[in-house]
Design an enzyme around this catalytic site. Structure first.
Site, PDB file in Angstrom:
ATOM      1  N   VAL A  25       0.854  -1.186   0.000  1.00  0.00           N
ATOM      2  CA  VAL A  25       0.000   0.000   0.000  1.00  0.00           C
ATOM      3  C   VAL A  25       0.888   1.233   0.000  1.00  0.00           C
ATOM      4  CG1 VAL A  25      -1.738   1.318   1.280  1.00  0.00           C
ATOM      5  CG2 VAL A  25      -1.876  -1.184   1.204  1.00  0.00           C
ATOM      6  N   CYS A  26       0.558   2.197  -0.857  1.00  0.00           N
ATOM      7  CA  CYS A  26       1.217   3.497  -0.851  1.00  0.00           C
ATOM      8  C   CYS A  26       2.729   3.315  -1.034  1.00  0.00           C
ATOM      9  CB  CYS A  26       0.848   4.220   0.450  1.00  0.00           C
ATOM     10  SG  CYS A  26       1.221   5.983   0.511  1.00  0.00           S
ATOM     11  N   THR A  27       3.547   4.010  -0.247  1.00  0.00           N
ATOM     12  CA  THR A  27       4.993   3.899  -0.413  1.00  0.00           C
ATOM     13  C   THR A  27       5.568   2.641   0.241  1.00  0.00           C
ATOM     14  OG1 THR A  27       5.275   5.392   1.459  1.00  0.00           O
ATOM     15  CG2 THR A  27       5.393   6.358  -0.736  1.00  0.00           C
ATOM     16  N   THR A  39       1.871   3.098  -6.653  1.00  0.00           N
ATOM     17  CA  THR A  39       2.246   3.638  -5.344  1.00  0.00           C
ATOM     18  C   THR A  39       1.604   5.022  -5.210  1.00  0.00           C
ATOM     19  OG1 THR A  39       4.138   4.157  -3.888  1.00  0.00           O
ATOM     20  CG2 THR A  39       4.407   4.692  -6.224  1.00  0.00           C
TER      21      THR A  39
END
Lengths: 261, 261
Positions: free
Chosen positions: B129-131, B149
């Site tokens: 998830v995300c970074t 990302t």
């Protein structure tokens, strides 16, 4: 003459609920104290969703206020930790009341209800998420107010004198309410925009990359497949029955104050 | 003859990444161990959003795995508490890797990277998830993979050999990646549907009343007002520069293993 007129106006304002415009006033960047109530058995995203948004408001200090000092588990087992108890909370500019199955017990804890009632009497913003509305109902602050809550608890609102509004976020004077669980994210963006303006809320939305794309269209009873709705309703049955009993007790004015701690 | 054929097939399968259909196989309700990585400075909703969904998967046990034993604070100050450390984690059927500014430090912690690498080698589902994707990149598992990302880190993906895909949720074999922050909710509903079927994921969606109505259309750079995008980008600048340095170091193969704990 002027003084008595002012007093008359002040008394008139004091005796009625302020409008949303009066509550929030002109936009400013003065310091804000934002309080978030926390209790065992809450549904953590009712709390963490708004935290994610509200903690990014400029010049705001978050106060995570437990109904107990110790860490506790949310409904599904996540450990959360408050930073203070009710008695230690400073004067708040905003108070969040999250929901979740643990709300049943909170509806019978007079210190929690008094805390909510005191904040409501200040006419400062109070933000209810999901079945946090039922706790607010037990505190007696929903009478005559337009309110939303989780779809499965929606029919209970009239027991507390509230006017049920089937919308995702409802703003009525100083009272903002969000529907179930994830609606707290939408609701807190509305709160952020009322406090600091649309531009500030949009910046938070962009930080959170909040451009949701649910993979299914099953988030509300109106769109969920029939068998999905039936399965979830059946799963909720014991909780729904308990909530109905509590709502009826409240409506009959016979809620016992079980705990004074 | 049959045996050597089987072995040849097994070796061929072993030497390539499985397809998503091979990874998830036919639907079943066997027990699942779902691991969620936790570290100081993560962005809590990268973690709590998926927890909200994944903890509701039938017959699943959640394992909250800290990079340290103690409680820690998320990027905005929320206290979170792991249930075990890396060395105590059981064999996992699914591993979540959340993001947030704390990802920078995790990209240089070899035990964390080895943990991610080991899970990836099992070819079981890994959900970034995300970074969190940057940590996965530092672990060396993104080479040739289609990945997304957070929008502000998107351009860094090629430094890790990944193929950037500007979608909210990307599924590539056993690797599922979600875009920034709140995209983890959409991504985890996709993971739930892959694990237990669409009907099961829809039930979770209905429980969470996940029918989002963002009050503004500012969640991605493509739709955010220009001044909003400029303000957020300026605010991110120091973090973006640090991440670029780390990505270039990785790309040049000179990441130091600063910590062995």
């Amino acid at each position: 003459m002027h003084v008595s007129q002012d007093r008359a106006i002040a008394e008139a304002v004091g005796s009625r609920a302020k409008t949303t415009a009066e509550v929030f006033g002109p936009l400013h960047d003065e310091p804000l104290s934002i309080g978030m109530l926390m209790y065992p058995g809450l549904d953590q995203i009712d709390f963490t969703g708004p935290f994610e948004v509200l903690a990014r408001i400029s010049n705001a200090t978050m106060h995570l206020i437990g109904t107990q000092k110790a860490s506790f588990r949310d409904h599904m087992g996540l450990i959360l930790t408050p930073e203070m108890v009710l008695a230690e909370a400073p004067e708040l500019d905003v108070l969040l009341v999250p929901g979740g199955p643990g709300q049943e017990a909170m509806m019978k804890r007079e210190p929690v209800l008094a805390f909510i009632r005191d904040h409501m009497e200040s006419q400062k913003p109070l933000f209810s998420v999901c079945t946090g509305a039922l706790i607010c109902g037990a505190a007696g602050i929903l009478k005559g107010r337009r309110v939303t809550t989780h779809w499965a608890a929606f029919d209970l609102l009239p027991y507390f004198g509230a006017i049920p509004v089937n919308e995702r976020v409802v703003v009525d004077g100083n009272l903002i309410s969000a529907a179930g669980v994830t609606a707290g994210i939408d609701g807190s963006l509305v709160v952020a925009s009322l406090l600091r303006g649309e531009n500030a809320a949009q910046r938070i939305q962009l930080e959170l990359q909040y451009a949701p794309e649910p993979p299914f269209d099953a988030g509300v009873p109106e769109t969920a497949p029939r068998d999905v709705l039936a399965a979830v309703t059946a799963q909720y049955q014991p909780l729904l029955e308990a909530r109905l009993v509590t709502a009826r007790e409240f409506s009959a004015g016979c809620i016992a104050n079980e705990t004074q701690s």
